[in-house]
Design a protein around this motif. Sequence first.
Motif, PDB file in Angstrom:
ATOM      1  N   PHE A 114     -71.412  -2.255  -4.110  1.00 17.33           N
ATOM      2  CA  PHE A 114     -70.165  -2.356  -3.383  1.00 17.33           C
ATOM      3  C   PHE A 114     -69.114  -2.653  -4.447  1.00 17.33           C
ATOM      4  O   PHE A 114     -69.155  -3.713  -5.086  1.00 17.33           O
ATOM      5  CB  PHE A 114     -70.200  -3.476  -2.346  1.00 17.33           C
ATOM      6  CG  PHE A 114     -71.155  -3.247  -1.206  1.00 17.33           C
ATOM      7  CD1 PHE A 114     -71.216  -2.024  -0.557  1.00 17.33           C
ATOM      8  CD2 PHE A 114     -71.995  -4.260  -0.767  1.00 17.33           C
ATOM      9  CE1 PHE A 114     -72.091  -1.811   0.507  1.00 17.33           C
ATOM     10  CE2 PHE A 114     -72.864  -4.062   0.289  1.00 17.33           C
ATOM     11  CZ  PHE A 114     -72.909  -2.834   0.929  1.00 17.33           C
ATOM     12  N   VAL A 115     -68.210  -1.722  -4.672  1.00 15.44           N
ATOM     13  CA  VAL A 115     -67.187  -1.839  -5.709  1.00 15.44           C
ATOM     14  C   VAL A 115     -65.865  -2.160  -5.016  1.00 15.44           C
ATOM     15  O   VAL A 115     -65.324  -1.317  -4.300  1.00 15.44           O
ATOM     16  CB  VAL A 115     -67.064  -0.517  -6.507  1.00 15.44           C
ATOM     17  CG1 VAL A 115     -65.996  -0.644  -7.583  1.00 15.44           C
ATOM     18  CG2 VAL A 115     -68.404  -0.103  -7.091  1.00 15.44           C
ATOM     19  N   PHE A 116     -65.362  -3.370  -5.210  1.00 13.88           N
ATOM     20  CA  PHE A 116     -64.131  -3.776  -4.539  1.00 13.88           C
ATOM     21  C   PHE A 116     -62.922  -3.309  -5.338  1.00 13.88           C
ATOM     22  O   PHE A 116     -62.867  -3.468  -6.556  1.00 13.88           O
ATOM     23  CB  PHE A 116     -64.128  -5.287  -4.318  1.00 13.88           C
ATOM     24  CG  PHE A 116     -65.250  -5.720  -3.412  1.00 13.88           C
ATOM     25  CD1 PHE A 116     -65.151  -5.551  -2.050  1.00 13.88           C
ATOM     26  CD2 PHE A 116     -66.432  -6.232  -3.939  1.00 13.88           C
ATOM     27  CE1 PHE A 116     -66.201  -5.906  -1.206  1.00 13.88           C
ATOM     28  CE2 PHE A 116     -67.480  -6.600  -3.114  1.00 13.88           C
ATOM     29  CZ  PHE A 116     -67.366  -6.432  -1.746  1.00 13.88           C
ATOM     30  N   THR A 117     -61.955  -2.712  -4.641  1.00 16.26           N
ATOM     31  CA  THR A 117     -60.801  -2.095  -5.306  1.00 16.26           C
ATOM     32  C   THR A 117     -59.464  -2.701  -4.902  1.00 16.26           C
ATOM     33  O   THR A 117     -58.422  -2.235  -5.363  1.00 16.26           O
ATOM     34  CB  THR A 117     -60.772  -0.574  -5.022  1.00 16.26           C
ATOM     35  OG1 THR A 117     -60.731  -0.364  -3.600  1.00 16.26           O
ATOM     36  CG2 THR A 117     -61.992   0.122  -5.611  1.00 16.26           C
ATOM     37  N   THR A 118     -59.481  -3.720  -4.054  1.00 15.96           N
ATOM     38  CA  THR A 118     -58.232  -4.365  -3.631  1.00 15.96           C
ATOM     39  C   THR A 118     -58.444  -5.865  -3.510  1.00 15.96           C
ATOM     40  O   THR A 118     -59.574  -6.353  -3.499  1.00 15.96           O
ATOM     41  CB  THR A 118     -57.754  -3.842  -2.252  1.00 15.96           C
ATOM     42  OG1 THR A 118     -58.741  -4.167  -1.275  1.00 15.96           O
ATOM     43  CG2 THR A 118     -57.503  -2.350  -2.266  1.00 15.96           C
ATOM     44  N   GLY A 119     -57.355  -6.588  -3.400  1.00 15.76           N
ATOM     45  CA  GLY A 119     -57.414  -8.019  -3.127  1.00 15.76           C
ATOM     46  C   GLY A 119     -57.979  -8.848  -4.264  1.00 15.76           C
ATOM     47  O   GLY A 119     -58.069  -8.403  -5.399  1.00 15.76           O
ATOM     48  N   LYS A 120     -58.391 -10.067  -3.929  1.00 13.83           N
ATOM     49  CA  LYS A 120     -58.827 -11.001  -4.968  1.00 13.83           C
ATOM     50  C   LYS A 120     -60.166 -10.632  -5.596  1.00 13.83           C
ATOM     51  O   LYS A 120     -60.522 -11.191  -6.630  1.00 13.83           O
ATOM     52  CB  LYS A 120     -58.846 -12.433  -4.440  1.00 13.83           C
ATOM     53  CG  LYS A 120     -59.846 -12.734  -3.369  1.00 13.83           C
ATOM     54  CD  LYS A 120     -59.697 -14.195  -2.945  1.00 13.83           C
ATOM     55  CE  LYS A 120     -60.655 -14.561  -1.845  1.00 13.83           C
ATOM     56  NZ  LYS A 120     -60.535 -15.975  -1.485  1.00 13.83           N
ATOM     57  N   TYR A 121     -60.899  -9.694  -5.010  1.00 13.69           N
ATOM     58  CA  TYR A 121     -62.180  -9.259  -5.590  1.00 13.69           C
ATOM     59  C   TYR A 121     -62.066  -7.908  -6.297  1.00 13.69           C
ATOM     60  O   TYR A 121     -63.074  -7.333  -6.707  1.00 13.69           O
ATOM     61  CB  TYR A 121     -63.263  -9.214  -4.519  1.00 13.69           C
ATOM     62  CG  TYR A 121     -63.420 -10.551  -3.831  1.00 13.69           C
ATOM     63  CD1 TYR A 121     -63.821 -11.672  -4.552  1.00 13.69           C
ATOM     64  CD2 TYR A 121     -63.119 -10.708  -2.488  1.00 13.69           C
ATOM     65  CE1 TYR A 121     -63.934 -12.907  -3.952  1.00 13.69           C
ATOM     66  CE2 TYR A 121     -63.238 -11.947  -1.875  1.00 13.69           C
ATOM     67  CZ  TYR A 121     -63.648 -13.042  -2.608  1.00 13.69           C
ATOM     68  OH  TYR A 121     -63.757 -14.277  -2.017  1.00 13.69           O
ATOM     69  N   ASN A 122     -60.846  -7.409  -6.461  1.00 13.54           N
ATOM     70  CA  ASN A 122     -60.606  -6.130  -7.116  1.00 13.54           C
ATOM     71  C   ASN A 122     -61.295  -6.082  -8.481  1.00 13.54           C
ATOM     72  O   ASN A 122     -61.096  -6.959  -9.314  1.00 13.54           O
ATOM     73  CB  ASN A 122     -59.103  -5.914  -7.284  1.00 13.54           C
ATOM     74  CG  ASN A 122     -58.773  -4.578  -7.898  1.00 13.54           C
ATOM     75  OD1 ASN A 122     -59.588  -3.661  -7.925  1.00 13.54           O
ATOM     76  ND2 ASN A 122     -57.558  -4.461  -8.409  1.00 13.54           N
ATOM     77  N   GLY A 123     -62.136  -5.057  -8.688  1.00 15.45           N
ATOM     78  CA  GLY A 123     -62.847  -4.892  -9.956  1.00 15.45           C
ATOM     79  C   GLY A 123     -64.209  -5.543  -9.991  1.00 15.45           C
ATOM     80  O   GLY A 123     -64.977  -5.322 -10.919  1.00 15.45           O
ATOM     81  N   SER A 124     -64.529  -6.351  -8.998  1.00 10.29           N
ATOM     82  CA  SER A 124     -65.847  -6.990  -8.929  1.00 10.29           C
ATOM     83  C   SER A 124     -66.788  -6.129  -8.102  1.00 10.29           C
ATOM     84  O   SER A 124     -66.350  -5.320  -7.279  1.00 10.29           O
ATOM     85  CB  SER A 124     -65.736  -8.384  -8.303  1.00 10.29           C
ATOM     86  OG  SER A 124     -64.975  -9.231  -9.135  1.00 10.29           O
ATOM     87  N   THR A 125     -68.090  -6.327  -8.328  1.00  5.74           N
ATOM     88  CA  THR A 125     -69.091  -5.559  -7.574  1.00  5.74           C
ATOM     89  C   THR A 125     -70.187  -6.467  -7.046  1.00  5.74           C
ATOM     90  O   THR A 125     -70.418  -7.563  -7.568  1.00  5.74           O
ATOM     91  CB  THR A 125     -69.769  -4.488  -8.462  1.00  5.74           C
ATOM     92  OG1 THR A 125     -70.554  -5.135  -9.468  1.00  5.74           O
ATOM     93  CG2 THR A 125     -68.764  -3.558  -9.104  1.00  5.74           C
ATOM     94  N   LEU A 126     -70.867  -5.983  -6.016  1.00  6.06           N
ATOM     95  CA  LEU A 126     -72.107  -6.576  -5.514  1.00  6.06           C
ATOM     96  C   LEU A 126     -73.171  -5.480  -5.532  1.00  6.06           C
ATOM     97  O   LEU A 126     -72.903  -4.356  -5.107  1.00  6.06           O
ATOM     98  CB  LEU A 126     -71.936  -7.103  -4.088  1.00  6.06           C
ATOM     99  CG  LEU A 126     -71.090  -8.353  -3.942  1.00  6.06           C
ATOM    100  CD1 LEU A 126     -70.801  -8.642  -2.471  1.00  6.06           C
ATOM    101  CD2 LEU A 126     -71.770  -9.548  -4.603  1.00  6.06           C
ATOM    102  N   SER A 127     -74.356  -5.807  -6.010  1.00  4.55           N
ATOM    103  CA  SER A 127     -75.440  -4.829  -6.110  1.00  4.55           C
ATOM    104  C   SER A 127     -76.451  -5.032  -4.986  1.00  4.55           C
ATOM    105  O   SER A 127     -76.880  -6.147  -4.718  1.00  4.55           O
ATOM    106  CB  SER A 127     -76.160  -4.976  -7.452  1.00  4.55           C
ATOM    107  OG  SER A 127     -75.270  -4.721  -8.507  1.00  4.55           O
ATOM    108  N   VAL A 128     -76.833  -3.916  -4.356  1.00  5.02           N
ATOM    109  CA  VAL A 128     -77.792  -3.916  -3.249  1.00  5.02           C
ATOM    110  C   VAL A 128     -79.006  -3.091  -3.661  1.00  5.02           C
ATOM    111  O   VAL A 128     -78.861  -1.991  -4.201  1.00  5.02           O
ATOM    112  CB  VAL A 128     -77.156  -3.298  -1.978  1.00  5.02           C
ATOM    113  CG1 VAL A 128     -78.158  -3.219  -0.834  1.00  5.02           C
ATOM    114  CG2 VAL A 128     -75.919  -4.069  -1.552  1.00  5.02           C
TER     115      VAL A 128
END
Length: 184
Positions: A114-128
């Motif tokens: 899950f690649v976050f592209t907006t808000g305070k998590y922009n640029g962070s990812t979660l791996s599933v």
Amino acid sequence: MLCFIVIVMPKTQGVELGPKAVEKWFKKLPYAKQKVTKFHFYFHDTLTGKNPTAVTIAQSNMTAKSPTFFGSVSMMDDPLTVGPEPNSTIIGRAQGIYGSADQNEASLLMNLNFVFTTGKYNGSTLSVLGRNPVFHQYREMPITGGSGVFRLARGIATAKTYWFNTTSGDAVVEYNVVVLHYDI
């Protein structure tokens, strides 16, 4: 002639990137507090139309004869949205690979970020990485890590089909994610 080279260290919403930055982050880890973050979003897996977001990249000789499409492998770059509507606000992308991994039941092996592209998590990812028996009402898949704000994250992604077209295979899946990570 005098020349200067400026090196800019990239950041992901306040988290420095690069080997030295990661080393510095790990030194702070023993003093870090853990926190729980919850997400709710929709995953749009589109196999048809002008701009499919998931495409089959491989299949076995027996896939076409299998009731579960066993051996089919697809690559995805699916939008993650606030609501189930196709024009809902995009908060990120689900990027990765899934394959039909069960000969008896429609079940996928999911390997994605899950690649976050907006808000305070922009640029962070979660791996599933986990099993997704697609016709079960609820499916749990483990969060096995992450990057940026979610370094060393762990948690659970719960999926529930919101809409599925049996002819095209297009789907909208509702996700609830609970993740434990460090506040550094």
